[in-house]
Design a protein around this motif. Structure first.
Motif, PDB file in Angstrom:
ATOM      1  N   ASP A 294       0.829  -1.208   0.000  1.00 15.28           N
ATOM      2  CA  ASP A 294       0.000   0.000   0.000  1.00 15.28           C
ATOM      3  C   ASP A 294       0.863   1.258   0.000  1.00 15.28           C
ATOM      4  O   ASP A 294       0.571   2.237  -0.700  1.00 15.28           O
ATOM      5  N   GLU A 295       1.922   1.252   0.798  1.00 16.90           N
ATOM      6  CA  GLU A 295       2.817   2.407   0.827  1.00 16.90           C
ATOM      7  C   GLU A 295       3.534   2.573  -0.511  1.00 16.90           C
ATOM      8  O   GLU A 295       3.673   3.692  -1.021  1.00 16.90           O
ATOM      9  N   ALA A 296       3.973   1.455  -1.079  1.00 14.16           N
ATOM     10  CA  ALA A 296       4.664   1.519  -2.372  1.00 14.16           C
ATOM     11  C   ALA A 296       3.737   2.061  -3.458  1.00 14.16           C
ATOM     12  O   ALA A 296       4.165   2.803  -4.350  1.00 14.16           O
ATOM     13  N   LEU A 297       2.470   1.690  -3.375  1.00 15.31           N
ATOM     14  CA  LEU A 297       1.510   2.218  -4.347  1.00 15.31           C
ATOM     15  C   LEU A 297       1.330   3.715  -4.164  1.00 15.31           C
ATOM     16  O   LEU A 297       1.209   4.466  -5.138  1.00 15.31           O
ATOM     17  N   TRP A 298       1.320   4.173  -2.912  1.00 12.53           N
ATOM     18  CA  TRP A 298       1.242   5.611  -2.663  1.00 12.53           C
ATOM     19  C   TRP A 298       2.448   6.340  -3.263  1.00 12.53           C
ATOM     20  O   TRP A 298       2.307   7.454  -3.782  1.00 12.53           O
ATOM     21  N   MET A 299       3.603   5.727  -3.213  1.00 11.06           N
ATOM     22  CA  MET A 299       4.783   6.371  -3.781  1.00 11.06           C
ATOM     23  C   MET A 299       4.725   6.377  -5.311  1.00 11.06           C
ATOM     24  O   MET A 299       4.854   7.419  -5.956  1.00 11.06           O
ATOM     25  N   THR A 300       4.539   5.197  -5.899  1.00 10.86           N
ATOM     26  CA  THR A 300       4.672   5.076  -7.353  1.00 10.86           C
ATOM     27  C   THR A 300       3.484   5.666  -8.099  1.00 10.86           C
ATOM     28  O   THR A 300       3.648   6.145  -9.230  1.00 10.86           O
ATOM     29  N   ARG A 301       2.316   5.631  -7.492  1.00 14.39           N
ATOM     30  CA  ARG A 301       1.128   6.185  -8.149  1.00 14.39           C
ATOM     31  C   ARG A 301       1.330   7.645  -8.538  1.00 14.39           C
ATOM     32  O   ARG A 301       0.836   8.105  -9.580  1.00 14.39           O
ATOM     33  N   ALA A 302       2.088   8.372  -7.736  1.00 10.27           N
ATOM     34  CA  ALA A 302       2.344   9.784  -8.026  1.00 10.27           C
ATOM     35  C   ALA A 302       3.018   9.958  -9.377  1.00 10.27           C
ATOM     36  O   ALA A 302       2.817  10.974 -10.054  1.00 10.27           O
ATOM     37  N   GLY A 303       3.823   8.975  -9.779  1.00 13.58           N
ATOM     38  CA  GLY A 303       4.570   9.059 -11.029  1.00 13.58           C
ATOM     39  C   GLY A 303       3.925   8.329 -12.185  1.00 13.58           C
ATOM     40  O   GLY A 303       4.592   8.099 -13.210  1.00 13.58           O
ATOM     41  N   ASN A 304       2.652   7.947 -12.045  1.00 13.73           N
ATOM     42  CA  ASN A 304       1.948   7.249 -13.124  1.00 13.73           C
ATOM     43  C   ASN A 304       0.901   8.161 -13.748  1.00 13.73           C
ATOM     44  O   ASN A 304       0.129   8.810 -13.037  1.00 13.73           O
ATOM     45  N   VAL A 305       0.860   8.194 -15.082  1.00 14.25           N
ATOM     46  CA  VAL A 305      -0.103   8.989 -15.839  1.00 14.25           C
ATOM     47  C   VAL A 305      -0.862   8.053 -16.775  1.00 14.25           C
ATOM     48  O   VAL A 305      -0.254   7.240 -17.471  1.00 14.25           O
ATOM     49  N   PHE A 306      -2.180   8.185 -16.782  1.00 10.81           N
ATOM     50  CA  PHE A 306      -3.041   7.319 -17.604  1.00 10.81           C
ATOM     51  C   PHE A 306      -3.795   8.173 -18.616  1.00 10.81           C
ATOM     52  O   PHE A 306      -4.476   9.123 -18.243  1.00 10.81           O
ATOM     53  N   THR A 307      -3.652   7.824 -19.891  1.00 13.07           N
ATOM     54  CA  THR A 307      -4.438   8.472 -20.943  1.00 13.07           C
ATOM     55  C   THR A 307      -5.485   7.490 -21.456  1.00 13.07           C
ATOM     56  O   THR A 307      -5.139   6.417 -21.957  1.00 13.07           O
ATOM     57  N   THR A 308      -6.753   7.851 -21.296  1.00 14.43           N
ATOM     58  CA  THR A 308      -7.831   7.010 -21.798  1.00 14.43           C
ATOM     59  C   THR A 308      -8.267   7.508 -23.176  1.00 14.43           C
ATOM     60  O   THR A 308      -8.378   8.708 -23.404  1.00 14.43           O
ATOM     61  N   HIS A 309      -8.497   6.579 -24.084  1.00  9.41           N
ATOM     62  CA  HIS A 309      -8.946   6.909 -25.441  1.00  9.41           C
ATOM     63  C   HIS A 309     -10.346   6.364 -25.704  1.00  9.41           C
ATOM     64  O   HIS A 309     -10.815   6.412 -26.833  1.00  9.41           O
ATOM     65  N   THR A 310     -10.979   5.829 -24.684  1.00  8.05           N
ATOM     66  CA  THR A 310     -12.211   5.072 -24.882  1.00  8.05           C
ATOM     67  C   THR A 310     -13.437   5.914 -24.538  1.00  8.05           C
ATOM     68  O   THR A 310     -13.525   6.439 -23.434  1.00  8.05           O
ATOM     69  N   PRO A 311     -14.392   6.050 -25.472  1.00 10.81           N
ATOM     70  CA  PRO A 311     -15.587   6.854 -25.191  1.00 10.81           C
ATOM     71  C   PRO A 311     -16.778   6.040 -24.689  1.00 10.81           C
ATOM     72  O   PRO A 311     -17.813   6.614 -24.365  1.00 10.81           O
ATOM     73  N   VAL A 312     -16.656   4.709 -24.657  1.00  7.06           N
ATOM     74  CA  VAL A 312     -17.764   3.866 -24.193  1.00  7.06           C
ATOM     75  C   VAL A 312     -17.203   2.792 -23.266  1.00  7.06           C
ATOM     76  O   VAL A 312     -16.095   2.296 -23.458  1.00  7.06           O
ATOM     77  N   GLN A 721       9.612   9.379   3.574  1.00  6.94           N
ATOM     78  CA  GLN A 721       8.913   9.940   4.734  1.00  6.94           C
ATOM     79  C   GLN A 721       7.525  10.451   4.363  1.00  6.94           C
ATOM     80  O   GLN A 721       6.535  10.193   5.060  1.00  6.94           O
ATOM     81  N   LEU A 722       7.422  11.198   3.241  1.00  4.43           N
ATOM     82  CA  LEU A 722       6.131  11.734   2.819  1.00  4.43           C
ATOM     83  C   LEU A 722       5.170  10.614   2.434  1.00  4.43           C
ATOM     84  O   LEU A 722       3.970  10.675   2.757  1.00  4.43           O
ATOM     85  N   THR A 723       5.686   9.590   1.775  1.00  9.07           N
ATOM     86  CA  THR A 723       4.844   8.451   1.411  1.00  9.07           C
ATOM     87  C   THR A 723       4.207   7.834   2.646  1.00  9.07           C
ATOM     88  O   THR A 723       3.003   7.544   2.672  1.00  9.07           O
ATOM     89  N   LYS A 724       5.010   7.634   3.664  1.00 13.14           N
ATOM     90  CA  LYS A 724       4.487   7.034   4.897  1.00 13.14           C
ATOM     91  C   LYS A 724       3.457   7.944   5.560  1.00 13.14           C
ATOM     92  O   LYS A 724       2.447   7.465   6.094  1.00 13.14           O
ATOM     93  N   GLN A 725       3.703   9.264   5.523  1.00 16.73           N
ATOM     94  CA  GLN A 725       2.729  10.203   6.075  1.00 16.73           C
ATOM     95  C   GLN A 725       1.398  10.107   5.344  1.00 16.73           C
ATOM     96  O   GLN A 725       0.328  10.080   5.978  1.00 16.73           O
ATOM     97  N   LEU A 726       1.465  10.084   4.008  1.00 21.74           N
ATOM     98  CA  LEU A 726       0.238  10.020   3.208  1.00 21.74           C
ATOM     99  C   LEU A 726      -0.521   8.723   3.476  1.00 21.74           C
ATOM    100  O   LEU A 726      -1.753   8.707   3.597  1.00 21.74           O
ATOM    101  N   HIS A 727       0.212   7.627   3.555  1.00 24.22           N
ATOM    102  CA  HIS A 727      -0.418   6.336   3.815  1.00 24.22           C
ATOM    103  C   HIS A 727      -1.106   6.349   5.178  1.00 24.22           C
ATOM    104  O   HIS A 727      -2.253   5.893   5.332  1.00 24.22           O
ATOM    105  N   HIS A 728      -0.424   6.891   6.178  1.00 28.15           N
ATOM    106  CA  HIS A 728      -0.995   6.964   7.527  1.00 28.15           C
ATOM    107  C   HIS A 728      -2.208   7.903   7.544  1.00 28.15           C
ATOM    108  O   HIS A 728      -3.235   7.597   8.161  1.00 28.15           O
ATOM    109  N   TRP A 729      -2.076   9.051   6.878  1.00 24.79           N
ATOM    110  CA  TRP A 729      -3.181  10.018   6.793  1.00 24.79           C
ATOM    111  C   TRP A 729      -4.437   9.371   6.194  1.00 24.79           C
ATOM    112  O   TRP A 729      -5.532   9.501   6.742  1.00 24.79           O
ATOM    113  N   TYR A 730      -4.265   8.655   5.105  1.00 26.23           N
ATOM    114  CA  TYR A 730      -5.430   8.070   4.439  1.00 26.23           C
ATOM    115  C   TYR A 730      -6.032   6.949   5.278  1.00 26.23           C
ATOM    116  O   TYR A 730      -7.268   6.821   5.371  1.00 26.23           O
ATOM    117  N   ASN A 731      -5.197   6.140   5.889  1.00 23.16           N
ATOM    118  CA  ASN A 731      -5.730   5.061   6.723  1.00 23.16           C
ATOM    119  C   ASN A 731      -6.520   5.623   7.909  1.00 23.16           C
ATOM    120  O   ASN A 731      -7.556   5.069   8.301  1.00 23.16           O
TER     121      ASN A 731
END
Length: 841
Positions: A294-312, A721-731
């Motif tokens: 969960d913490e690793a996802l909080w870290m790496t998610r920040a650096g992920n960008v998703f482009t959707t091309h689907t209208p349906v 450190q920030l990742t752990k803070q965010l994870h704790h904040w959300y939990n």
């Protein structure tokens, strides 16, 4: 196993290898003369200098080495390439303000040129244009994709007008690619565990100017025959093959980046096909740190960008949960290392985590695993917010976290030689290598005669190409020599030329023009104002209705009374598209709104002086004004209503009969259609720069990559450190969110609006962990009004009970406003990373 070592070349010709393996020749045509000198017939047939180099005899190569003009041209191009490789580009100048680290761009397909046929259509063409633009602008980006043995099908039309699907083999030694080598010289392979065996993926490298594209390939003798076929066809086979391909792209793609040691800041997912990279990147982060999944996802998610091309929603890739079970070795390893349960993993790709019957949705995984997501046009952004709203329950549609970056096209890949010359003379050689804001002033100065000569040259070239292609097409289906020879008589280089070329799918309504065949025939056969039509497009091999629509066009083309006025050109590919967008006068597009996410084909005519007649959908909904082209539709959605289809068909005919054709043929004493040329000039100066991939990629850098890279860097710093803070904040929020409730709400009228005093009881949540807001729906096309309430004082005797105050200037009634509480952290993306919300009512 072939070694793919470039052949030995005579002294002085060594640089040919690097030039031939750099796909910059797909858009920078300065080397065309050199390739023609190498083998003119071979170049015209293949547009692949790597094949030419493979096939030339040693004697011919020695002749070229002794040919002073050839060597001078080779030296010039070598020096020009070296200068291009070392230029800092736009990004080099912008980096101080927009540092993005390194970007990995994942796509199921890449359309770079006919020499590398690993694309099907618009998604791949966009990905190819992206890489070319990244190279031109100097972006620190790499591409990750798959090398298909057969790719997407090639289309033939038989004598009865039926579509045939042909799958020629992509022989790697003929493609401008090379094996990716490890430091030891060994061919790089990426392993993936499958049930009872290990899949070995070969890695190929493609040079796209200053950018590298890496392609994964399962066709290795180390694999079983079935596994060798995983990367056989693009969009072929069933769901299971697609699932395996997407595992290879996402999981194998990230392991590839690990293997080559590329330190990636931003992963850009071009559609949801690559969403498994989210899981693999998080797992790798766990191995490099002491973080939980969960913490690793909080870290790496920040650096992920998703482009959707689907209208349906039906366009999202979904897979049964059983596939996760079937490929248990791969996911067992993942689950063991991450500590996730199978249900927790599946929940990342489901609307309802508790619904065991719901399929695993790759787009949902992408939305949950990327802190930033975007659609590909303004209208598509609104459509996407509706599509993804179930992932953000109780949030207003307008706040569903999907922004938009409207697609653009890589102009140097699509402009004609005449357009390229005109733009160069007018705007300079560097026009697509930086900002485009000043280009419209230069285009405005082009005189009418020059523009009309441009269009005449482009149209004539298209007519000659169409005749050649039609002759080949007729010959392949057994037409008589007389019929083949008759191809030189079709089309008129002076006639108004309409074009319709795209995938034949029901929602694109490719047969809207055939609604009244007699009327279309009259339009096409008017001897005083001749009009001609070029049609092209494929239907997916499983799309029976799409193939039927192709047959209907073929039947119409064969009518004796319109012979020569309309042609259907088979096998719509990059080469055909390039000629069409360069020579067509009016590009027609008739999708059913809002099912065209963007649609870039109409953008490709802009720099060439072509005009658009299109449904107000995708990019045209934000581009169209009466002084740059024409539209059909009313800017609203009507579903599949056949009456509305008939209405838009009538609009289409009337636009042609009453506006477009008369305007084209209204000429002055010099034979110039002045009003038509005014439209061309307006379209070129305003739309060509606006809808270039130059603008698109710069927007990605400024609006998505830079904040993503910054957030990822911050979350990675100081031992996360920030990742752990965010994870704790959300939990904390998730654990205690149910405790939030509202007390008294007092509303007082003021001289210029209202004063709201709101009592909020936060339970065990701290006030700096949330934001209390007043919310009012927007009026008309206005965005919603959101006003932050300020914490005024504690409520006596309450545990974390506070009184909040908001004064607003407005003429709207107080009943329009409601109070809500949402999560707040200045380093989190809300609601993308925390979708909690509670409303007063």
């Amino acid at each position: 196993m072939p070694t793919f070592i470039p052949r030995s070349l005579p002294h002085g010709l060594e640089a040919l290898t690097d030039l031939a393996l750099d796909l910059r020749w797909t858009w920078s045509h300065g080397a065309d003369v050199l390739w023609k000198m190498l083998d003119e017939e071979g170049w015209e047939r293949t547009k692949n200098p790597w094949i030419l180099l493979q096939n030339l005899s040693q004697q011919r190569l020695q002749q070229l080495a002794d040919n002073a003009p050839f060597c001078q041209e080779l030296n010039r191009l070598t020096e020009e390439r070296a200068a291009y490789q070392t230029e800092q580009g736009w990004y080099g100048e912008a980096q101080a303000n927009f540092d993005i680290g390194r970007v990995a761009y994942f796509s199921m397909e890449f359309g770079l040129g006919e020499a590398l046929p690993i694309y099907a259509g618009g998604l791949g063409i966009l990905a190819g244009d992206y890489l070319k633009t990244a190279s031109d602008l100097g972006l620190p980006a790499i591409g990750v994709g798959l090398l298909y043995q057969e790719g997407y099908f090639r289309q033939m039309i038989d004598a009865d007008g039926k579509q045939l699907a042909i799958y020629p083999y992509n022989e790697p030694s003929t493609l401008p690619i090379q094996p990716a080598r490890m430091a030891s010289g060994k061919w790089l392979h990426i392993p993936l565990n499958l049930p009872g065996r290990k899949l070995m993926l070969r890695v190929w490298q493609v040079n796209v100017g200053r950018v590298k594209l890496y392609l994964l390939d399962s066709n290795d003798p180390l694999n079983s025959p079935r596994d060798r076929g995983i990367t056989s066809k693009l969009y072929g086979g069933g769901k299971e093959l697609r699932f395996l391909q997407e595992m290879v792209l996402g999981i194998g793609g990230w392991r590839l980046l690990e293997a080559i040691g590329d330190k990636i800041s931003v992963c850009h997912l071009n559609e949801g096909h690559a969403a498994f990279v989210i899981l693999e990147r998080a797992r790798h982060c766990m191995e490099q740190t002491s973080l939980s999944f969960d913490e690793a996802l909080w870290m790496t998610r920040a650096g992920n960008v998703f482009t959707t091309h689907t209208p349906v929603e039906a366009g999202f890739d979904t897979f049964p949960a059983q596939f996760i079970d079937k490929y248990f070795p791969m996911f067992h390893d993942f689950l063991t290392r991450t500590g996730l349960s199978l249900q927790q993993l599946l929940a990342l790709g489901r609307k309802n985590a508790d619904d065991n019957n719901e399929a695993f949705n790759m787009a949902y995984l992408a939305m949950r695993g990327c802190a930033r997501s975007n659609a590909v046009s303004r209208l598509h952004g609104k459509v996407s917010q509706h599509l993804f709203s179930p992932l953000y329950p109780h949030w207003p549609i307008a706040e569903v976290p999907v922004s938009h970056v409207t697609n653009g096209v890589h102009v140097p890949s699509w402009d004609s030689p005449w357009a390229d010359q005109l733009w160069t003379e007018t705007c300079g050689k560097q026009r697509w290598l930086g900002g485009t804001e000043s280009l419209h002033h230069a285009i405005e100065s082009i005189d009418d005669a020059t523009l009309w000569k441009l269009r005449a040259n482009e149209r004539e070239d298209l007519i000659h190409y169409a005749r050649q292609r039609l002759a080949l097409q007729l010959g392949q289906v057994g037409a008589s020599p007389e019929q083949v020879d008759s191809a030189v008589q079709v089309l008129d280089p002076n006639a108004l030329t309409l074009g319709f070329a795209r995938r034949f799918a029901t929602y694109k309504r490719p047969n809207l023009l055939l609604h009244d065949k007699a009327r279309l025939s009259r339009i096409l056969t008017d001897s005083n104002k001749p009009v001609q039509l070029i049609i092209a497009g494929k239907a997916h091999p499983n799309d029976i209705e799409g193939q039927r629509m192709i047959q209907e066009w073929i039947a119409f083309v064969k009518q004796p009374d319109i012979k020569g006025h309309v042609v259907f050109l088979e096998d719509y590919d990059i080469a055909l598209a390039q000629h069409l967008v360069q020579g067509i006068d009016v590009w027609i597009n008739t999708p059913r709104r809002p099912w065209e996410a963007c649609g870039t084909s109409g953008m490709k005519v802009l720099a060439n002086g072509g005009l658009n007649l299109s449904e107000l959908d995708g990019w045209w909904a934000e581009a169209c004004t009466c002084d740059v082209g024409w539209s059909i539709g009313d800017g609203k959605e009507h579903g599949g209503d056949p009456d509305w289809d008939a209405n838009e068909t009538e609009q289409l005919y009337q636009r042609l009969e009453n506006e477009i054709i008369p305007l084209f043929y209204t000429r002055d004493a010099q034979g110039l259609p002045r009003d038509w040329l005014t439209l061309i000039r307006n379209s070129m100066k305003t739309l060509a720069p606006q809808f270039s991939s130059n603008r698109m990629v710069r927007e990605y850098v400024e609006q998505l990559y830079h904040p993503a890279a910054t957030d990822y860097k911050n979350r990675h710093a100081n031992h996360a450190q920030l990742t752990k803070q965010l994870h704790h904040w959300y939990n904390d929020l998730r654990l205690h969110w149910h405790q939030i409730h509202f007390g008294n709400i007092d509303t007082q009228k003021t001289d210029d609006g209202w004063s709201f005093q709101v009592q909020v009881y936060l339970g065990e949540i701290l006030p700096d962990q949330v934001r209390v807001e007043l919310y009012a729906e927007g009026i008309g096309n206005e965005p919603p009004l959101v006003i932050t309430c300020h914490c005024e004082k504690e409520i006596t005797g309450a545990i974390h009970g506070y009184s909040y105050l908001a004064d607003i200037e407005t003429t709207r009634p107080a009943i329009d406003y409601t109070v809500r509480v949402i999560p707040y952290h200045d380093e989190a993306q809300i609601p993308a990373e925390a979708n909690l919300i509670i409303w007063q009512h």
